[in-house]
Motif scaffolding. Structure first.
Motif, PDB file in Angstrom:
ATOM      1  N   LEU A   1       0.809  -1.210   0.000  1.00 14.65           N
ATOM      2  CA  LEU A   1       0.000   0.000   0.000  1.00 14.65           C
ATOM      3  C   LEU A   1       0.849   1.270   0.000  1.00 14.65           C
ATOM      4  O   LEU A   1       0.348   2.355  -0.300  1.00 14.65           O
ATOM      5  CB  LEU A   1      -0.947   0.021   1.213  1.00 14.65           C
ATOM      6  CG  LEU A   1      -2.016  -1.070   1.253  1.00 14.65           C
ATOM      7  CD1 LEU A   1      -2.908  -0.880   2.478  1.00 14.65           C
ATOM      8  CD2 LEU A   1      -2.866  -1.052  -0.013  1.00 14.65           C
ATOM      9  N   ASP A   2       2.127   1.153   0.357  1.00  9.95           N
ATOM     10  CA  ASP A   2       3.012   2.312   0.298  1.00  9.95           C
ATOM     11  C   ASP A   2       3.196   2.722  -1.166  1.00  9.95           C
ATOM     12  O   ASP A   2       3.365   1.870  -2.042  1.00  9.95           O
ATOM     13  CB  ASP A   2       4.371   1.985   0.936  1.00  9.95           C
ATOM     14  CG  ASP A   2       4.258   1.751   2.428  1.00  9.95           C
ATOM     15  OD1 ASP A   2       3.493   2.472   3.094  1.00  9.95           O
ATOM     16  OD2 ASP A   2       4.939   0.840   2.936  1.00  9.95           O
ATOM     17  N   GLN A   3       3.180   4.021  -1.416  1.00  7.78           N
ATOM     18  CA  GLN A   3       3.236   4.527  -2.780  1.00  7.78           C
ATOM     19  C   GLN A   3       4.661   4.896  -3.181  1.00  7.78           C
ATOM     20  O   GLN A   3       5.431   5.398  -2.368  1.00  7.78           O
ATOM     21  CB  GLN A   3       2.343   5.758  -2.920  1.00  7.78           C
ATOM     22  CG  GLN A   3       0.875   5.476  -2.622  1.00  7.78           C
ATOM     23  CD  GLN A   3       0.043   6.731  -2.731  1.00  7.78           C
ATOM     24  OE1 GLN A   3      -0.155   7.267  -3.822  1.00  7.78           O
ATOM     25  NE2 GLN A   3      -0.449   7.213  -1.607  1.00  7.78           N
ATOM     26  N   LYS A   4       4.992   4.651  -4.464  1.00 11.93           N
ATOM     27  CA  LYS A   4       6.306   4.978  -5.005  1.00 11.93           C
ATOM     28  C   LYS A   4       6.139   5.955  -6.161  1.00 11.93           C
ATOM     29  O   LYS A   4       5.281   5.768  -7.026  1.00 11.93           O
ATOM     30  CB  LYS A   4       7.025   3.714  -5.484  1.00 11.93           C
ATOM     31  CG  LYS A   4       7.304   2.697  -4.386  1.00 11.93           C
ATOM     32  CD  LYS A   4       8.082   1.503  -4.920  1.00 11.93           C
ATOM     33  CE  LYS A   4       8.398   0.511  -3.817  1.00 11.93           C
ATOM     34  NZ  LYS A   4       9.191  -0.649  -4.306  1.00 11.93           N
ATOM     35  N   PHE A   5       6.979   7.001  -6.152  1.00 13.63           N
ATOM     36  CA  PHE A   5       6.900   8.026  -7.179  1.00 13.63           C
ATOM     37  C   PHE A   5       8.275   8.254  -7.802  1.00 13.63           C
ATOM     38  O   PHE A   5       9.264   8.389  -7.087  1.00 13.63           O
ATOM     39  CB  PHE A   5       6.400   9.354  -6.592  1.00 13.63           C
ATOM     40  CG  PHE A   5       5.072   9.271  -5.892  1.00 13.63           C
ATOM     41  CD1 PHE A   5       3.887   9.342  -6.615  1.00 13.63           C
ATOM     42  CD2 PHE A   5       5.008   9.126  -4.516  1.00 13.63           C
ATOM     43  CE1 PHE A   5       2.665   9.278  -5.979  1.00 13.63           C
ATOM     44  CE2 PHE A   5       3.792   9.063  -3.867  1.00 13.63           C
ATOM     45  CZ  PHE A   5       2.610   9.131  -4.599  1.00 13.63           C
ATOM     46  N   ASP A   6       8.323   8.334  -9.129  1.00 14.04           N
ATOM     47  CA  ASP A   6       9.558   8.683  -9.812  1.00 14.04           C
ATOM     48  C   ASP A   6       9.842  10.170  -9.621  1.00 14.04           C
ATOM     49  O   ASP A   6       8.925  10.982  -9.467  1.00 14.04           O
ATOM     50  CB  ASP A   6       9.455   8.376 -11.309  1.00 14.04           C
ATOM     51  CG  ASP A   6       9.407   6.889 -11.604  1.00 14.04           C
ATOM     52  OD1 ASP A   6       9.984   6.117 -10.811  1.00 14.04           O
ATOM     53  OD2 ASP A   6       8.783   6.504 -12.608  1.00 14.04           O
TER      54      ASP A   6
ATOM     55  N   ILE B   1       9.242   7.371  -1.615  1.00 14.99           N
ATOM     56  CA  ILE B   1       8.308   6.443  -0.977  1.00 14.99           C
ATOM     57  C   ILE B   1       7.433   7.213   0.006  1.00 14.99           C
ATOM     58  O   ILE B   1       7.943   7.899   0.896  1.00 14.99           O
ATOM     59  CB  ILE B   1       9.046   5.326  -0.228  1.00 14.99           C
ATOM     60  CG1 ILE B   1      10.139   4.694  -1.098  1.00 14.99           C
ATOM     61  CG2 ILE B   1       8.049   4.279   0.275  1.00 14.99           C
ATOM     62  CD1 ILE B   1       9.646   4.027  -2.348  1.00 14.99           C
ATOM     63  N   LEU B   2       6.130   7.096  -0.155  1.00 11.16           N
ATOM     64  CA  LEU B   2       5.174   7.726   0.755  1.00 11.16           C
ATOM     65  C   LEU B   2       4.431   6.632   1.508  1.00 11.16           C
ATOM     66  O   LEU B   2       3.677   5.852   0.902  1.00 11.16           O
ATOM     67  CB  LEU B   2       4.188   8.599  -0.016  1.00 11.16           C
ATOM     68  CG  LEU B   2       3.092   9.269   0.823  1.00 11.16           C
ATOM     69  CD1 LEU B   2       3.696  10.290   1.785  1.00 11.16           C
ATOM     70  CD2 LEU B   2       2.046   9.927  -0.075  1.00 11.16           C
ATOM     71  N   CYS B   3       4.644   6.548   2.798  1.00  9.24           N
ATOM     72  CA  CYS B   3       3.960   5.534   3.609  1.00  9.24           C
ATOM     73  C   CYS B   3       2.491   5.901   3.768  1.00  9.24           C
ATOM     74  O   CYS B   3       2.160   7.066   4.003  1.00  9.24           O
ATOM     75  CB  CYS B   3       4.620   5.427   4.983  1.00  9.24           C
ATOM     76  SG  CYS B   3       6.326   4.837   4.926  1.00  9.24           S
ATOM     77  N   TRP B   4       1.639   4.922   3.658  1.00  7.79           N
ATOM     78  CA  TRP B   4       0.201   5.171   3.665  1.00  7.79           C
ATOM     79  C   TRP B   4      -0.366   5.336   5.073  1.00  7.79           C
ATOM     80  O   TRP B   4      -1.452   5.897   5.247  1.00  7.79           O
ATOM     81  CB  TRP B   4      -0.536   4.025   2.969  1.00  7.79           C
ATOM     82  CG  TRP B   4      -0.434   2.703   3.694  1.00  7.79           C
ATOM     83  CD1 TRP B   4       0.525   1.759   3.533  1.00  7.79           C
ATOM     84  CD2 TRP B   4      -1.322   2.182   4.679  1.00  7.79           C
ATOM     85  NE1 TRP B   4       0.313   0.690   4.356  1.00  7.79           N
ATOM     86  CE2 TRP B   4      -0.821   0.915   5.083  1.00  7.79           C
ATOM     87  CE3 TRP B   4      -2.501   2.652   5.279  1.00  7.79           C
ATOM     88  CZ2 TRP B   4      -1.444   0.130   6.043  1.00  7.79           C
ATOM     89  CZ3 TRP B   4      -3.130   1.857   6.245  1.00  7.79           C
ATOM     90  CH2 TRP B   4      -2.605   0.614   6.608  1.00  7.79           C
ATOM     91  N   ASP B   5       0.358   4.851   6.098  1.00  9.25           N
ATOM     92  CA  ASP B   5      -0.201   4.869   7.458  1.00  9.25           C
ATOM     93  C   ASP B   5       0.572   5.864   8.325  1.00  9.25           C
ATOM     94  O   ASP B   5       1.205   6.788   7.817  1.00  9.25           O
ATOM     95  CB  ASP B   5      -0.197   3.453   8.054  1.00  9.25           C
ATOM     96  CG  ASP B   5       1.212   2.876   8.230  1.00  9.25           C
ATOM     97  OD1 ASP B   5       2.180   3.497   7.744  1.00  9.25           O
ATOM     98  OD2 ASP B   5       1.342   1.817   8.858  1.00  9.25           O
TER      99      ASP B   5
END
Length: 206
Positions: free
Chosen positions: A37-42, A70-74
């Motif tokens: 669920l953690d999001q990854k962005f270039d 990396i953006l943690c969702w929680d």
């Protein structure tokens, strides 16, 4: 994902929020782990965002060894920095309790192993002369952090691990071998992100 025995609490106006233990989390426990669920962005995508959106995103992101944000969702995104951190990163996409974390203790990370884009100025702390987290801190403190992670891994199989099933299958065999003392932990240096300019400099010098 943060360990289930953690919660978000407001600290004060200057610090804001932080993550705290609600029950004992023994040394060697996986306290955070990267999950699907953690999001990854270039980087190109992040830099293309509206400035307001970009600043908000970067406030809560860290970078992996590939340079992805990396953006943690929680509530993991609210873990604060400390030079005397209660967690220690590993090269296997999870962090361990570096000491016994008691109920009411704050969960903290050393932002030095997060591949920051720019220096992060900190409040003074005891037992350290460091006052600023630098983007290349990993190159200077990796040996200390490797030792800290190795010591925590010695307790890995003797404590409850509610997040163990989330270990990336690509790392599980290695982690199991380290936990039983058959192999040594890899250096956190494998998590260091070399920017394109750094890579050019290395190639030019070789």
């Amino acid at each position: 994902m943060m360990h289930p025995h953690t919660e978000l609490r407001f600290i004060d106006e200057s610090i804001g929020y932080g993550v705290f233990a609600t029950q004992l989390i023994p040394k060697g426990t996986i306290t955070w782990i990267l999950d699907e669920l953690d999001q990854k962005f270039d980087e190109a995508y992040v830099m293309s965002l509206d400035l307001l959106l970009r600043d908000r995103l970067l406030k809560y992101c860290f970078r992996d060894e590939h340079g992805q944000y990396i953006l943690c969702w929680d509530i993991a995104r609210y873990v604060n920095h400390s030079f005397n951190s209660t967690l220690i990163a590993t090269p296997y996409n999870f962090e361990l309790a570096a000491t016994d974390i008691f109920p009411g203790d704050e969960i903290t990370d050393d932002y030095g192993y997060f591949n920051l884009d720019k220096p992060f100025h900190c409040l003074p702390e005891p037992n350290t002369t460091r006052t600023t987290v630098m983007p290349d801190d990993m190159l200077h403190y990796y040996a200390e952090w490797d030792h800290k992670a190795s010591e925590a891994m010695r307790h890995f199989n003797s404590v409850k691990q509610p997040l163990r099933h989330l270990i990336d299958p690509a790392h599980s065999e290695k982690v199991n071998a380290i936990a039983v003392g058959k192999e040594a932990i890899d250096s956190i240096l494998t998590c260091y992100y070399h920017t394109p300019d750094q890579l050019k400099a290395v190639k030019a010098a070789s």
